[in-house]
Scaffold this motif. Structure first.
Motif, PDB file in Angstrom:
ATOM      1  N   GLY A 105      53.796 -31.625  93.228  1.00  0.00           N
ATOM      2  CA  GLY A 105      55.684 -31.813  94.004  1.00  0.00           C
ATOM      3  C   GLY A 105      56.910 -31.262  92.440  1.00  0.00           C
ATOM      4  O   GLY A 105      57.972 -31.285  91.939  1.00  0.00           O
ATOM      5  N   SER A 106      55.780 -30.822  91.160  1.00  0.00           N
ATOM      6  CA  SER A 106      56.597 -30.471  89.934  1.00  0.00           C
ATOM      7  C   SER A 106      56.783 -29.060  90.168  1.00  0.00           C
ATOM      8  O   SER A 106      57.766 -28.287  88.690  1.00  0.00           O
ATOM      9  CB  SER A 106      55.371 -30.872  89.357  1.00  0.00           C
ATOM     10  OG  SER A 106      54.544 -30.429  89.430  1.00  0.00           O
ATOM     11  N   GLY A 107      56.608 -27.908  91.104  1.00  0.00           N
ATOM     12  CA  GLY A 107      57.156 -26.873  90.811  1.00  0.00           C
ATOM     13  C   GLY A 107      55.644 -25.584  90.521  1.00  0.00           C
ATOM     14  O   GLY A 107      56.407 -24.803  90.456  1.00  0.00           O
ATOM     15  N   LYS A 108      54.421 -26.102  90.631  1.00  0.00           N
ATOM     16  CA  LYS A 108      53.249 -25.007  90.411  1.00  0.00           C
ATOM     17  C   LYS A 108      53.200 -23.911  91.391  1.00  0.00           C
ATOM     18  O   LYS A 108      53.288 -23.125  90.705  1.00  0.00           O
ATOM     19  CB  LYS A 108      52.059 -26.178  90.557  1.00  0.00           C
ATOM     20  CG  LYS A 108      51.589 -26.967  89.590  1.00  0.00           C
ATOM     21  CD  LYS A 108      50.293 -27.772  89.325  1.00  0.00           C
ATOM     22  CE  LYS A 108      50.591 -28.375  90.764  1.00  0.00           C
ATOM     23  NZ  LYS A 108      50.895 -29.384  90.784  1.00  0.00           N
ATOM     24  N   THR A 109      53.318 -24.431  92.343  1.00  0.00           N
ATOM     25  CA  THR A 109      53.297 -23.386  93.774  1.00  0.00           C
ATOM     26  C   THR A 109      54.421 -22.320  93.375  1.00  0.00           C
ATOM     27  O   THR A 109      54.578 -21.342  92.885  1.00  0.00           O
ATOM     28  CB  THR A 109      53.429 -23.443  94.611  1.00  0.00           C
ATOM     29  OG1 THR A 109      52.026 -24.111  94.630  1.00  0.00           O
ATOM     30  CG2 THR A 109      52.987 -22.609  95.457  1.00  0.00           C
ATOM     31  N   HIS A 110      56.216 -22.716  92.675  1.00  0.00           N
ATOM     32  CA  HIS A 110      57.124 -21.891  92.907  1.00  0.00           C
ATOM     33  C   HIS A 110      56.872 -20.648  91.913  1.00  0.00           C
ATOM     34  O   HIS A 110      57.111 -19.959  91.630  1.00  0.00           O
ATOM     35  CB  HIS A 110      58.070 -22.674  92.633  1.00  0.00           C
ATOM     36  CG  HIS A 110      58.994 -21.990  92.438  1.00  0.00           C
ATOM     37  ND1 HIS A 110      60.184 -22.128  93.229  1.00  0.00           N
ATOM     38  CD2 HIS A 110      59.938 -21.186  91.395  1.00  0.00           C
ATOM     39  CE1 HIS A 110      61.495 -21.843  92.624  1.00  0.00           C
ATOM     40  NE2 HIS A 110      60.906 -20.620  91.572  1.00  0.00           N
ATOM     41  N   LEU A 111      56.445 -22.048  90.755  1.00  0.00           N
ATOM     42  CA  LEU A 111      56.587 -20.982  89.563  1.00  0.00           C
ATOM     43  C   LEU A 111      55.275 -20.240  89.397  1.00  0.00           C
ATOM     44  O   LEU A 111      54.890 -18.665  88.411  1.00  0.00           O
ATOM     45  CB  LEU A 111      56.024 -21.670  88.170  1.00  0.00           C
ATOM     46  CG  LEU A 111      56.884 -22.972  87.703  1.00  0.00           C
ATOM     47  CD1 LEU A 111      56.081 -24.030  86.754  1.00  0.00           C
ATOM     48  CD2 LEU A 111      58.045 -21.711  87.093  1.00  0.00           C
TER      49      LEU A 111
END
Length: 80
Positions: free
Chosen positions: A53-59
């Protein structure tokens, strides 16, 4: 003898809202480092780690999209 099934290319891409600019909680310098990597890295893999949920995929999707917009080839490959 088996006959190979032809592969169909799929036009997959990131969501328009998954951009480097839309990531809100990056530590200082992280977004600029990702932009630089997207624009200048050649044949190198980029790996991002962090809690769920920390945004790895988004980044990573955003970085791949930025690289494509800069005229570079890129791909996002989920490992797990």
């Amino acid at each position: 003898m088996s006959t190979a099934t032809p592969q169909l290319p799929l036009a997959l891409g990131s969501s328009p809202d998954q951009r480097i600019e839309t990531y809100l909680h990056a530590a200082s310098g992280v977004l600029e480092a990702l932009r630089t990597a997207a624009e200048t890295s050649a044949g190198e893999a980029l790996c991002v780690s962090g809690p769920a949920g920390s945004g790895k995929t988004h980044l990573l999707l955003a970085t791949a999209a930025h690289a494509r917009e800069a005229g570079r080839r890129s791909a996002y490959v989920a490992l797990g």
